[in-house]
Motif scaffolding. Structure first.
Motif, short mmCIF file in Angstrom:
data_model
loop_
_atom_site.label_atom_id
_atom_site.label_comp_id
_atom_site.label_asym_id
_atom_site.label_seq_id
_atom_site.Cartn_x
_atom_site.Cartn_y
_atom_site.Cartn_z
N ASN A 138 6.77 9.81 -13.18
CA ASN A 138 5.96 8.24 -13.14
C ASN A 138 5.38 8.59 -11.69
OD1 ASN A 138 7.53 7.45 -16.09
ND2 ASN A 138 9.25 8.29 -14.27
N VAL A 139 3.75 7.28 -11.95
CA VAL A 139 3.09 7.25 -10.88
C VAL A 139 3.29 6.01 -10.61
CG1 VAL A 139 1.04 7.40 -10.41
CG2 VAL A 139 2.06 9.31 -11.85
N VAL A 140 3.16 5.06 -8.69
CA VAL A 140 2.90 3.65 -8.96
C VAL A 140 1.83 4.13 -8.50
CG1 VAL A 140 4.27 1.59 -7.92
CG2 VAL A 140 5.36 3.50 -9.16
N SER A 141 1.34 3.16 -8.67
CA SER A 141 -0.16 3.17 -7.48
C SER A 141 -0.06 1.29 -6.86
CB SER A 141 -1.53 3.34 -8.43
OG SER A 141 -2.71 3.22 -7.44
N LEU A 146 15.21 8.53 -11.16
CA LEU A 146 13.96 9.00 -12.19
C LEU A 146 12.67 9.30 -11.24
CD1 LEU A 146 13.10 5.15 -14.27
CD2 LEU A 146 13.98 7.49 -14.77
N PRO A 147 12.39 10.15 -11.83
CA PRO A 147 11.29 11.34 -11.35
C PRO A 147 10.16 10.04 -10.68
CG PRO A 147 10.97 11.70 -12.86
CD PRO A 147 12.55 10.62 -13.51
N VAL A 148 9.48 9.85 -9.72
CA VAL A 148 8.33 8.90 -9.34
C VAL A 148 7.46 9.44 -8.43
CG1 VAL A 148 9.64 7.52 -7.79
CG2 VAL A 148 7.37 6.03 -9.42
N LEU A 149 6.45 8.84 -8.26
CA LEU A 149 5.36 9.65 -7.48
C LEU A 149 4.65 7.95 -6.97
CD1 LEU A 149 3.42 11.18 -5.74
CD2 LEU A 149 1.74 11.81 -7.39
N PHE A 150 4.61 7.95 -5.36
CA PHE A 150 3.70 6.74 -4.84
C PHE A 150 2.63 6.96 -4.65
CE2 PHE A 150 7.88 4.84 -5.82
CZ PHE A 150 8.00 3.67 -6.02
N THR A 151 1.68 5.65 -4.63
CA THR A 151 0.31 6.29 -4.47
C THR A 151 -0.76 5.48 -3.77
OG1 THR A 151 -1.80 7.84 -4.67
CG2 THR A 151 -1.05 7.09 -6.71
N ARG A 152 -2.06 5.59 -3.79
CA ARG A 152 -2.95 4.14 -3.07
C ARG A 152 -4.25 3.66 -3.85
NH1 ARG A 152 -2.83 3.01 3.07
NH2 ARG A 152 -4.19 5.52 3.59
N GLU A 153 -4.75 3.15 -3.78
CA GLU A 153 -6.16 2.66 -3.89
C GLU A 153 -7.28 2.13 -3.12
OE1 GLU A 153 -7.75 3.25 -8.12
OE2 GLU A 153 -7.34 5.10 -7.91
N ALA A 187 -13.32 7.05 -5.35
CA ALA A 187 -12.42 7.79 -4.74
C ALA A 187 -11.38 7.62 -6.35
CB ALA A 187 -12.04 6.32 -4.13
N ARG A 188 -11.28 6.75 -6.97
CA ARG A 188 -11.17 6.85 -8.44
C ARG A 188 -10.78 7.75 -9.46
NH1 ARG A 188 -11.87 1.38 -9.72
NH2 ARG A 188 -10.13 0.76 -8.40
N GLN A 189 -12.12 8.33 -9.92
CA GLN A 189 -12.06 9.35 -10.50
C GLN A 189 -10.85 10.79 -9.83
OE1 GLN A 189 -14.64 10.35 -13.21
NE2 GLN A 189 -12.90 11.03 -13.04
N GLN A 190 -11.69 10.82 -8.47
CA GLN A 190 -10.89 12.09 -7.58
C GLN A 190 -9.02 11.02 -7.61
OE1 GLN A 190 -13.09 13.91 -6.67
NE2 GLN A 190 -11.80 15.87 -5.91
N HIS A 191 -8.81 10.34 -7.05
CA HIS A 191 -7.24 10.23 -7.85
C HIS A 191 -6.78 10.73 -8.82
CE1 HIS A 191 -4.30 6.90 -7.15
NE2 HIS A 191 -3.71 7.97 -6.21
N LEU A 192 -7.80 10.58 -10.62
CA LEU A 192 -7.01 10.63 -11.07
C LEU A 192 -7.08 12.20 -11.65
CD1 LEU A 192 -8.99 7.63 -13.23
CD2 LEU A 192 -6.82 7.56 -13.59
N ASP A 193 -7.97 12.56 -10.93
CA ASP A 193 -7.80 13.94 -11.06
C ASP A 193 -7.04 15.21 -10.57
OD1 ASP A 193 -10.09 13.89 -13.69
OD2 ASP A 193 -11.78 14.47 -11.51
N GLU A 194 -6.59 14.28 -9.84
CA GLU A 194 -5.64 15.61 -8.62
C GLU A 194 -4.75 14.85 -8.80
OE1 GLU A 194 -6.91 15.68 -4.74
OE2 GLU A 194 -9.11 16.35 -5.15
N VAL A 195 -4.56 13.28 -8.46
CA VAL A 195 -2.92 12.90 -8.32
C VAL A 195 -2.52 12.37 -10.39
CG1 VAL A 195 -1.51 11.10 -7.38
CG2 VAL A 195 -3.19 12.92 -5.56
N ILE A 196 -3.04 11.45 -10.35
CA ILE A 196 -2.79 10.37 -11.42
C ILE A 196 -2.34 11.44 -12.56
CG2 ILE A 196 -2.43 8.73 -12.79
CD1 ILE A 196 -4.41 7.44 -10.68
N ARG A 197 -3.16 12.38 -13.64
CA ARG A 197 -3.30 12.34 -14.70
C ARG A 197 -2.33 13.70 -14.30
NH1 ARG A 197 -6.38 10.87 -18.31
NH2 ARG A 197 -8.65 9.64 -17.92
N PRO A 198 -2.51 14.69 -13.31
CA PRO A 198 -1.43 15.82 -13.43
C PRO A 198 0.19 15.60 -13.12
CG PRO A 198 -3.07 16.25 -12.19
CD PRO A 198 -3.73 14.63 -12.28
#
Length: 208
Positions: A90-93, A32-39, A72-83
């Motif tokens: 899929n996104v795992v944070s 399954l396609p997935v992107l792992f990221t962090r906050e 940081a969360r606003q930038q995260h949503l705009d640059e990483v999570i929503r795109p």
């Protein structure tokens, strides 16, 4: 199948790093396609804010700290999570807004209503599809943190801080049971891994 946004959260010492590895392995096994990221983090701005906020030398009041978290969360949503979600990934944070309610709201005693205002401003109605909350007794958390060679600005807080933080996590999970899965991460690693795998399988309609 629509992509899902999944978060992994819990107090320091709950075992997020170990269980993120379990999640990576599960996604790989199911192709399954997935992107792992962090906050805080995930973007250049977010990582700079992370470094600032975790530095024990940083002196910031709770409102400054909270505003930086949401910046940081606003930038995260705009640059990483929503795109990523828009492209079918899929996104795992590792942490999301629950951590702000828990650490700044619970630990630092900022009114939760203030955090809710920022949450609505930054996220609108956007929420995770699934939050895996790693819960652990305070005694175990404190023991694990004491074994760390160096502690960041939050890990240096006292037991009362983490007790308040833990209670906010649990209260949020109990208030929104359809979104959260509370996992006792003081159990043996294999047991915790199987519970996480089962939760992901249920979300995706897959075999564990």
């Amino acid at each position: 199948m629509k992509p899902f946004f999944i978060t992994l959260d819990g107090i320091d010492g709950a075992g997020k790093s170990t269980n993120l590895a379990t999640m990576r392995a599960w996604f790989e096994a199911h192709a399954l396609p997935v992107l792992f990221t962090r906050e805080p983090g995930g973007t250049p701005i977010g990582e700079a804010i992370r470094q600032l906020l975790l530095d024990p030398a940083t002196e910031a009041n709770v409102r400054t700290e909270t505003l930086l978290m949401f910046a940081a969360r606003q930038q995260h949503l705009d640059e990483v999570i929503r795109p990523a979600l828009a492209s079918g990934v899929n996104v795992v944070s590792d942490r999301f807004t629950d951590a702000t309610f828990a650490y700044q709201g619970g630990g630092r005693c900022l009114p939760l209503a203030d955090i809710e205002i920022l949450e609505k401003w930054v996220q609108h109605s956007f929420q995770p599809d699934l939050t895996l909350l790693l819960d652990i007794p305070l005694a175990v958390s404190m023991q694990r943190l004491a074994q760390n060679g160096s502690q960041d600005r939050f890990e240096q807080e006292d037991r009362a801080f983490f007790e308040r933080t833990r209670q906010i996590y649990l209260s949020r999970a109990q208030a929104y049971p359809s979104q959260y899965r509370i996992i006792d991460s003081s159990q043996p690693m294999n047991t915790v891994a199987r519970t996480i795998q089962a939760a992901l399988a249920h979300l995706f309609g897959q075999d564990a």
